[in-house]
Design a protein around this motif. Structure first.
Motif, short mmCIF file in Angstrom:
data_model
loop_
_atom_site.label_atom_id
_atom_site.label_comp_id
_atom_site.label_asym_id
_atom_site.label_seq_id
_atom_site.Cartn_x
_atom_site.Cartn_y
_atom_site.Cartn_z
N VAL A 144 0.84 -1.20 0.00
CA VAL A 144 0.00 0.00 0.00
C VAL A 144 0.88 1.25 0.00
O VAL A 144 0.62 2.21 -0.75
CB VAL A 144 -0.94 0.02 1.23
CG1 VAL A 144 -1.70 1.34 1.30
CG2 VAL A 144 -1.91 -1.16 1.17
N ASN A 145 1.94 1.25 0.81
CA ASN A 145 2.87 2.38 0.84
C ASN A 145 3.51 2.59 -0.53
O ASN A 145 3.58 3.72 -1.04
CB ASN A 145 3.97 2.16 1.89
CG ASN A 145 3.44 2.18 3.31
OD1 ASN A 145 2.40 2.79 3.58
ND2 ASN A 145 4.14 1.51 4.21
N ILE B 122 1.02 4.05 -3.03
CA ILE B 122 0.79 5.49 -2.86
C ILE B 122 1.96 6.29 -3.43
O ILE B 122 1.78 7.29 -4.14
CB ILE B 122 0.58 5.82 -1.37
CG1 ILE B 122 -0.73 5.21 -0.87
CG2 ILE B 122 0.58 7.34 -1.14
CD1 ILE B 122 -0.88 5.22 0.64
N LEU C 20 1.78 6.27 -7.14
CA LEU C 20 0.73 7.17 -7.61
C LEU C 20 1.22 8.62 -7.66
O LEU C 20 1.00 9.33 -8.65
CB LEU C 20 -0.50 7.06 -6.70
CG LEU C 20 -1.61 8.09 -6.96
CD1 LEU C 20 -2.25 7.87 -8.34
CD2 LEU C 20 -2.68 8.01 -5.86
N GLY D 278 -1.80 12.34 -3.61
CA GLY D 278 -1.43 11.26 -2.69
C GLY D 278 -2.00 11.46 -1.30
O GLY D 278 -2.46 10.51 -0.65
N TYR D 279 -1.98 12.72 -0.84
CA TYR D 279 -2.49 13.04 0.49
C TYR D 279 -3.99 12.75 0.56
O TYR D 279 -4.50 12.21 1.56
CB TYR D 279 -2.22 14.51 0.81
CG TYR D 279 -2.54 14.94 2.23
CD1 TYR D 279 -1.59 14.81 3.24
CD2 TYR D 279 -3.78 15.46 2.56
CE1 TYR D 279 -1.86 15.20 4.54
CE2 TYR D 279 -4.08 15.85 3.85
CZ TYR D 279 -3.11 15.72 4.84
OH TYR D 279 -3.39 16.11 6.13
N VAL E 92 -5.71 10.59 -1.21
CA VAL E 92 -5.90 9.13 -1.18
C VAL E 92 -5.64 8.59 0.23
O VAL E 92 -6.40 7.77 0.75
CB VAL E 92 -4.97 8.45 -2.22
CG1 VAL E 92 -4.99 6.93 -2.03
CG2 VAL E 92 -5.40 8.80 -3.63
N CYS E 93 -4.55 9.07 0.85
CA CYS E 93 -4.24 8.64 2.23
C CYS E 93 -5.34 9.05 3.20
O CYS E 93 -5.68 8.30 4.13
CB CYS E 93 -2.91 9.24 2.68
SG CYS E 93 -1.47 8.55 1.84
N LYS F 48 -5.12 7.00 6.54
CA LYS F 48 -3.68 6.86 6.84
C LYS F 48 -3.03 8.18 7.24
O LYS F 48 -1.80 8.28 7.29
CB LYS F 48 -2.96 6.27 5.63
CG LYS F 48 -3.39 4.85 5.28
CD LYS F 48 -2.64 4.30 4.09
CE LYS F 48 -1.19 3.98 4.41
NZ LYS F 48 -1.06 2.86 5.36
N VAL G 262 3.88 9.56 0.52
CA VAL G 262 3.60 10.70 -0.35
C VAL G 262 4.88 11.48 -0.59
O VAL G 262 5.19 11.88 -1.73
CB VAL G 262 2.52 11.61 0.28
CG1 VAL G 262 2.31 12.87 -0.56
CG2 VAL G 262 1.20 10.85 0.43
#
Length: 449
Positions: free
Chosen positions: A167-168, A171, A174, A202-203, A205-206, A211, A344
């Motif tokens: 997942v990291n 991101i 992305l 990215g932020y 999405v997190c 997250k 990110v």
């Protein structure tokens, strides 16, 4: 090398400048805050004292950034430099702090800054030690040394329990793809703002994935006045020696960063300009000590922002200094920016730092292809990468050796300079060579305009 959207002396509109300045803030803020946190943690300082160190670091970094960009008399290189607390001083600071506390760190830093201030007056002579082959090696090593940092960010942070989680990595990927797409196909301000827009994607999405941790924002105070001499000062001789060594190492690294910045901004960085920049580093660190902050130096990662976006305006980065200053006065703002997850930062950082490597390769491509230059480049980069990839290589050596040679940038620079001086057949340095380099940069700048 990307064409420049805004040159060094350009003044974009205020709102545009603020957006572009935010990219530099995002690239630098984590590093600025990390140094006082690491020092405070190692010395087991109470929470209120760690907060005071962080606020002082942000305030000092902001003020010195403004001076470095705008210039005050002979102080300041007048290029888009972000100044911040440097990890180059962490080892020395912790060793001094363990015995003499924070007052010993700040007092030793204040006296040690005289090394950098004095050294600034000899930069025209030092500049002659950096012909094209040496400069290219140093610039490439800056990028190569920073890429592992970006990889750790992308994986979730060094020593993180979920390091390398898919997942990291997803991101980070992305953000990287977003930045690439915006730089390649975006126009004008969209392309110039690629980093901050990519990080926002990215932020977001997190945020949707839960997250983003807002704990630090909840605990941060809204407003905090600066506290000059809050910890006091003491001047242990051993601490002064340790800090002086750290300043000498930093001076080598900063010289390389300025040369990389000159390439990114298409500006000739001669001895006089180097003197102004190094003097600002020294004076800025002395000032930082007085406002209770660890020493500051020029941040190499922000050279990648300039290379990637084509925004070389020093006035834009001066706005970054204002933002850092406000973050020092309003800690809640800094805490909000620190909520940006590591992956990110990793996606954007990988792109920024790789651009510095690209700049170094382009500089090395212009070096005359001789056996001598080949040796200098190969051995210097090899030695620099040895320390970068395997820092434990120096674990059995004395602390002094680890302090001096712990950075791949420093090792690469010193090896390149020494080989250039010692190998037979060294080209005679002349003003003509510097004039040709200056003319070449002017031609590139005029084409970009």
């Amino acid at each position: 090398m990307n064409p420049l959207l805004f040159r060094v002396e350009d003044r974009p509109p205020v709102l545009t400048s603020l957006l572009l300045a935010a990219q530099h803030l995002l690239a630098a803020l984590g590093g600025i805050i990390a140094v006082p946190l690491v020092i405070g943690g190692a010395l087991r300082l109470p929470a209120d004292q760690v907060v005071a160190l962080v606020n002082a670091a942000l305030l000092g970094s902001g003020i010195v950034t403004i001076i470095q960009c705008k210039g005050v008399g002979p102080v300041g290189i007048r290029l888009p430099c972000v100044m911040g607390t440097s990890f180059a001083f962490v080892g020395a600071a912790i060793s001094v702090g363990m015995e003499h506390g924070v007052p010993g760190i700040l007092g030793s830093s204040l006296v040690g800054s005289l090394v950098m201030i004095s050294g600034s007056f000899f930069m025209p002579q030092i500049r002659k030690l950096f012909p094209h082959a040496v400069t290219g090696v140093v610039v490439a090593m800056i990028g190569l040394s920073l890429v592992p940092v970006a990889i750790d960010w992308a994986a979730g942070g060094a020593h993180s329990a979920n390091y390398g989680d898919p997942v990291n990595l997803g991101i980070a990927f992305l953000v990287l793809v977003s930045v690439i797409g915006l730089v390649q196909w975006g126009k004008g301000i969209i392309s110039a703002s690629a980093i901050v827009i990519g990080m926002f994607v990215g932020y977001l999405v997190c945020l949707l994935m839960g997250k983003v941790d807002f704990t630090q924002v909840q605990h941060a105070v809204v407003f905090a006045l600066p506290q000059p001499l809050h910890f006091g000062l003491s001047f242990p001789p051993s601490g002064i020696v340790a800090m002086s060594i750290a300043y000498m190492v930093t001076m080598v690294e900063t010289t390389g960063t300025f040369m990389a910045l000159g390439s990114a901004t298409k500006t000739e960085v001669d001895g006089k300009r180097l003197s102004s920049g190094i003097l600002c580093d020294g004076v800025g660190s002395a000032f930082a000590s007085l406002v209770s902050s660890p020493p500051v130096s020029t941040f190499a990662q922000n050279v990648g922002v300039v290379s990637l976006t084509g925004v070389a305006s020093r006035h834009v980065v001066a706005f970054t200094g204002v933002m850092l200053l406000l973050a020092g006065l309003f800690p809640v703002l800094g805490a909000l920016v620190v909520t940006v997850p590591q992956p990110v930062l990793g996606g954007a950082g990988l792109m920024m730092f790789a651009m510095i490597i690209s700049a170094g390769i382009q500089m090395l491509g212009k070096v005359e292809h001789t056996k001598r230059n080949g040796l200098i480049i190969a051995v210097a980069i090899g030695c620099g990468l040895a320390v970068t990839a395997r820092p434990e290589l120096l674990s059995k050596l004395p602390a002094f050796v680890k302090e001096v040679f712990g950075s791949g940038i420093t090792v690469g620079a010193l090896v390149a300079v020494l080989l250039n001086l010692l190998l037979p057949g060294r080209p005679v340095e002349s003003e003509h060579e510097h004039e040709l380099q200056a003319r070449e940069l002017e031609e590139i700048a005029s084409e970009a305009a």
